[in-house]
Design a protein around this motif. Structure first.
Motif, short mmCIF file in Angstrom:
data_model
loop_
_atom_site.label_atom_id
_atom_site.label_comp_id
_atom_site.label_asym_id
_atom_site.label_seq_id
_atom_site.Cartn_x
_atom_site.Cartn_y
_atom_site.Cartn_z
N UNK A 74 0.85 -1.38 -0.30
CA UNK A 74 -0.10 0.02 -0.14
C UNK A 74 0.38 1.38 0.35
N UNK A 75 1.82 1.28 0.46
CA UNK A 75 2.84 2.27 1.16
C UNK A 75 3.62 2.50 -0.66
N UNK A 76 3.98 1.16 -0.85
CA UNK A 76 4.60 1.29 -2.46
C UNK A 76 3.51 2.03 -3.75
N UNK A 80 4.19 5.30 -5.73
CA UNK A 80 4.20 5.16 -6.75
C UNK A 80 3.52 6.34 -7.81
N UNK A 81 1.69 7.10 -6.94
CA UNK A 81 1.02 8.21 -7.78
C UNK A 81 2.00 9.33 -8.12
N UNK A 85 8.21 6.39 -12.97
CA UNK A 85 8.71 6.39 -12.82
C UNK A 85 9.12 4.43 -11.68
N UNK A 86 8.41 5.23 -10.94
CA UNK A 86 8.30 4.37 -9.61
C UNK A 86 7.95 3.21 -9.62
N UNK A 87 6.50 4.31 -10.16
CA UNK A 87 5.37 3.46 -10.23
C UNK A 87 5.74 1.94 -11.56
N UNK A 88 6.41 2.25 -12.69
CA UNK A 88 6.30 1.78 -13.48
C UNK A 88 7.12 0.47 -13.71
N UNK A 89 7.73 0.49 -11.67
CA UNK A 89 8.81 -0.44 -11.01
C UNK A 89 7.98 -1.58 -10.79
#
Length: 135
Positions: A74-76, A80-81, A85-89
């Protein structure tokens, strides 16, 4: 291989000694006036250290059993919102995240739990001379 096993035990022992020394200085153990105060402070120092290390080891074990996976996912996802680039991972679903965690197979800190329980037992055993001196 043997060297790695030694280091796994050395780390929590060093942590225990450091926490014991910090606790002893904060309680004024080295300026204890009498035996009662000395054994009380010693017991407290060992008990505090044992609780901290045992807690870290127990939380580590709980984490490897999947206790915190939903919170972590949930935190990740939340962070990611804010970063594309973080959301793609990130995995697409919680199931994918859970499967990814299973394949990582991270070990828990068993040595920390054992050292913590041992130090806690020493702290409890130090209550015996404290009660003998007190009474």
């Amino acid at each position: 291989m043997e060297d790695n096993r030694f280091i796994k035990w050395l780390k929590p022992i060093i942590a225990a000694v450091l926490i014991l020394v910090i606790s002893a200085f904060s309680r004024g153990l080295f300026s204890a006036a009498d035996g009662e105060e000395l054994f009380k402070d010693l017991s407290d120092c060992f008990f505090i250290t044992g609780i901290i290390l045992s807690g870290v080891g127990a939380i580590s074990w709980a984490g490897t059993e999947g206790t915190f996976d939903m919170i972590s996912y949930g935190c990740k996802t939340f962070f990611g919102l804010f970063s594309a680039s973080y959301a793609k991972k990130l995995p697409k679903s919680f199931y994918d995240y859970k499967q990814e965690r299973v394949t990582m197979n991270k070990p828990w800190l068993m040595q920390t739990l054992v050292v913590g329980l041992t130090v806690l037992a020493i702290g409890l055993l130090l209550l015996i001379p404290y009660n003998m001196v007190k009474g």
